[in-house]
Design a protein around this motif. Sequence first.
Motif, short mmCIF file in Angstrom:
data_model
loop_
_atom_site.label_atom_id
_atom_site.label_comp_id
_atom_site.label_asym_id
_atom_site.label_seq_id
_atom_site.Cartn_x
_atom_site.Cartn_y
_atom_site.Cartn_z
N ARG A 3 -9.03 27.55 -11.11
CA ARG A 3 -9.53 28.15 -12.35
C ARG A 3 -10.51 27.25 -13.09
O ARG A 3 -11.39 27.72 -13.81
N TYR A 4 -10.37 25.92 -12.96
CA TYR A 4 -11.32 25.02 -13.62
C TYR A 4 -12.72 25.15 -13.00
O TYR A 4 -13.72 25.12 -13.70
N THR A 5 -12.75 25.27 -11.69
CA THR A 5 -14.04 25.43 -11.02
C THR A 5 -14.69 26.75 -11.40
O THR A 5 -15.90 26.81 -11.63
N VAL A 6 -13.90 27.81 -11.49
CA VAL A 6 -14.44 29.11 -11.87
C VAL A 6 -14.96 29.08 -13.30
O VAL A 6 -16.07 29.55 -13.59
N ALA A 7 -14.17 28.47 -14.20
CA ALA A 7 -14.62 28.38 -15.60
C ALA A 7 -15.85 27.51 -15.73
O ALA A 7 -16.77 27.82 -16.50
N GLY A 8 -15.89 26.42 -14.97
CA GLY A 8 -17.06 25.54 -15.00
C GLY A 8 -18.30 26.23 -14.48
O GLY A 8 -19.38 26.09 -15.05
N SER A 9 -18.15 26.98 -13.40
CA SER A 9 -19.29 27.72 -12.87
C SER A 9 -19.74 28.81 -13.83
O SER A 9 -20.94 29.07 -13.96
N ALA A 10 -18.77 29.42 -14.50
CA ALA A 10 -19.10 30.47 -15.47
C ALA A 10 -19.86 29.92 -16.67
O ALA A 10 -20.60 30.65 -17.34
N LEU A 11 -19.69 28.65 -16.96
CA LEU A 11 -20.46 28.02 -18.04
C LEU A 11 -21.75 27.40 -17.54
O LEU A 11 -22.78 27.43 -18.22
N LEU A 12 -21.71 26.83 -16.35
CA LEU A 12 -22.86 26.09 -15.83
C LEU A 12 -24.05 26.99 -15.50
O LEU A 12 -25.18 26.70 -15.92
N VAL A 13 -23.80 28.06 -14.80
CA VAL A 13 -24.92 28.92 -14.36
C VAL A 13 -25.64 29.56 -15.55
O VAL A 13 -26.87 29.44 -15.66
N PRO A 14 -24.95 30.21 -16.47
CA PRO A 14 -25.68 30.77 -17.63
C PRO A 14 -26.29 29.68 -18.51
O PRO A 14 -27.35 29.88 -19.11
N GLY A 15 -25.63 28.51 -18.57
CA GLY A 15 -26.20 27.41 -19.34
C GLY A 15 -27.51 26.93 -18.78
O GLY A 15 -28.46 26.66 -19.52
N LEU A 16 -27.58 26.83 -17.45
CA LEU A 16 -28.84 26.42 -16.81
C LEU A 16 -29.92 27.47 -17.02
O LEU A 16 -31.08 27.13 -17.28
N LEU A 17 -29.55 28.72 -16.88
CA LEU A 17 -30.54 29.80 -17.10
C LEU A 17 -31.04 29.80 -18.55
O LEU A 17 -32.23 29.99 -18.80
N ALA A 18 -30.13 29.60 -19.48
CA ALA A 18 -30.52 29.57 -20.89
C ALA A 18 -31.38 28.35 -21.19
O ALA A 18 -32.30 28.41 -21.99
N TYR A 19 -31.07 27.23 -20.52
CA TYR A 19 -31.89 26.03 -20.72
C TYR A 19 -33.32 26.26 -20.22
O TYR A 19 -34.28 25.89 -20.90
N VAL A 20 -33.45 26.84 -19.05
CA VAL A 20 -34.78 27.12 -18.50
C VAL A 20 -35.53 28.08 -19.42
O VAL A 20 -36.72 27.91 -19.69
#
Length: 55
Positions: A3-20
């Motif tokens: 669940r930590y990996t899933v939650a991390g991925s759920a934050l990381l991918v949209p965060g990277l897209l929002a950063y770009v």
Amino acid sequence: MDRYTVAGSALLVPGLLAYVAGVSVAYPGRAFSLTAVMAGISLIVIPQPSVEDTR
């Protein structure tokens, strides 16, 4: 997948897209994309406790 990996991925991918998106277009609250990226990376690298440790 834990669940930590899933939650991390759920934050990381949209965060990277929002950063770009924030690099090319200024929008209010774009600084939170860096927070999402940092929290996502942290959640992905946190070692998962074994099942025996949680009992």
